[in-house]
Design a protein around this motif. Structure first.
Motif, PDB file in Angstrom:
ATOM      1  N   LEU A 166      38.317  48.304  18.793  1.00  0.00           N
ATOM      2  CA  LEU A 166      36.997  48.799  19.176  1.00  0.00           C
ATOM      3  C   LEU A 166      36.077  48.918  17.961  1.00  0.00           C
ATOM      4  N   ALA A 167      36.659  49.177  16.799  1.00  0.00           N
ATOM      5  CA  ALA A 167      35.865  49.329  15.577  1.00  0.00           C
ATOM      6  C   ALA A 167      35.452  47.995  14.972  1.00  0.00           C
ATOM      7  N   ALA A 168      36.049  46.900  15.436  1.00  0.00           N
ATOM      8  CA  ALA A 168      35.730  45.580  14.889  1.00  0.00           C
ATOM      9  C   ALA A 168      34.291  45.205  15.239  1.00  0.00           C
ATOM     10  N   PRO A 169      33.566  44.597  14.292  1.00  0.00           N
ATOM     11  CA  PRO A 169      32.178  44.212  14.573  1.00  0.00           C
ATOM     12  C   PRO A 169      32.117  43.063  15.582  1.00  0.00           C
ATOM     13  N   HIS A 170      31.074  43.080  16.392  1.00  0.00           N
ATOM     14  CA  HIS A 170      30.803  42.021  17.366  1.00  0.00           C
ATOM     15  C   HIS A 170      31.958  41.817  18.338  1.00  0.00           C
ATOM     16  N   GLN A 171      32.553  42.892  18.743  1.00  0.00           N
ATOM     17  CA  GLN A 171      33.682  42.843  19.678  1.00  0.00           C
ATOM     18  C   GLN A 171      33.141  42.775  21.102  1.00  0.00           C
ATOM     19  N   HIS A 172      33.676  41.865  21.904  1.00  0.00           N
ATOM     20  CA  HIS A 172      33.326  41.781  23.321  1.00  0.00           C
ATOM     21  C   HIS A 172      34.349  42.579  24.116  1.00  0.00           C
ATOM     22  N   GLY A 173      33.933  43.087  25.237  1.00  0.00           N
ATOM     23  CA  GLY A 173      34.842  43.842  26.080  1.00  0.00           C
ATOM     24  C   GLY A 173      34.989  45.298  25.646  1.00  0.00           C
ATOM     25  N   ASN A 174      33.915  45.856  25.080  1.00  0.00           N
ATOM     26  CA  ASN A 174      33.986  47.240  24.607  1.00  0.00           C
ATOM     27  C   ASN A 174      34.281  48.234  25.723  1.00  0.00           C
ATOM     28  N   THR A 175      33.747  47.991  26.904  1.00  0.00           N
ATOM     29  CA  THR A 175      33.977  48.916  28.015  1.00  0.00           C
ATOM     30  C   THR A 175      35.460  48.970  28.361  1.00  0.00           C
TER      31      THR A 175
END
Length: 80
Positions: free
Chosen positions: A24-33
């Protein structure tokens, strides 16, 4: 103070929580929800695990030790 002997499913849940938090802390991560929902599920699973009913109340050091064991950080446990 002796380190508690945590059940393997509890340690694995903490490891999964750590990995999800890192993802979740990774930049530009998709699927945050999805990651946030998984993080909440794992947090609840750890908090309400039956193991905590076998321990004396008011022992935050045990939860800290769980996080250390999940990370594999044995140096910190020995230094305490």
């Amino acid at each position: 103070m002796d380190a508690p002997n945590f059940p393997t499913d509890l340690v694995q849940a903490q490891r999964d929580l750590n990995a999800t938090y890192d993802a979740l802390a990774a930049p530009h991560q998709h699927g945050n929800t999805t990651l946030r929902r998984h993080l909440l599920l794992l947090s609840a699973r750890i908090w309400w695990h039956p193991f905590w009913n076998t321990r004396r109340t008011g022992r935050p050091a045990d939860r800290t030790e769980l996080r250390r064991q999940a990370r594999g950080d044995r140096r910190a446990a020995r230094a305490a």
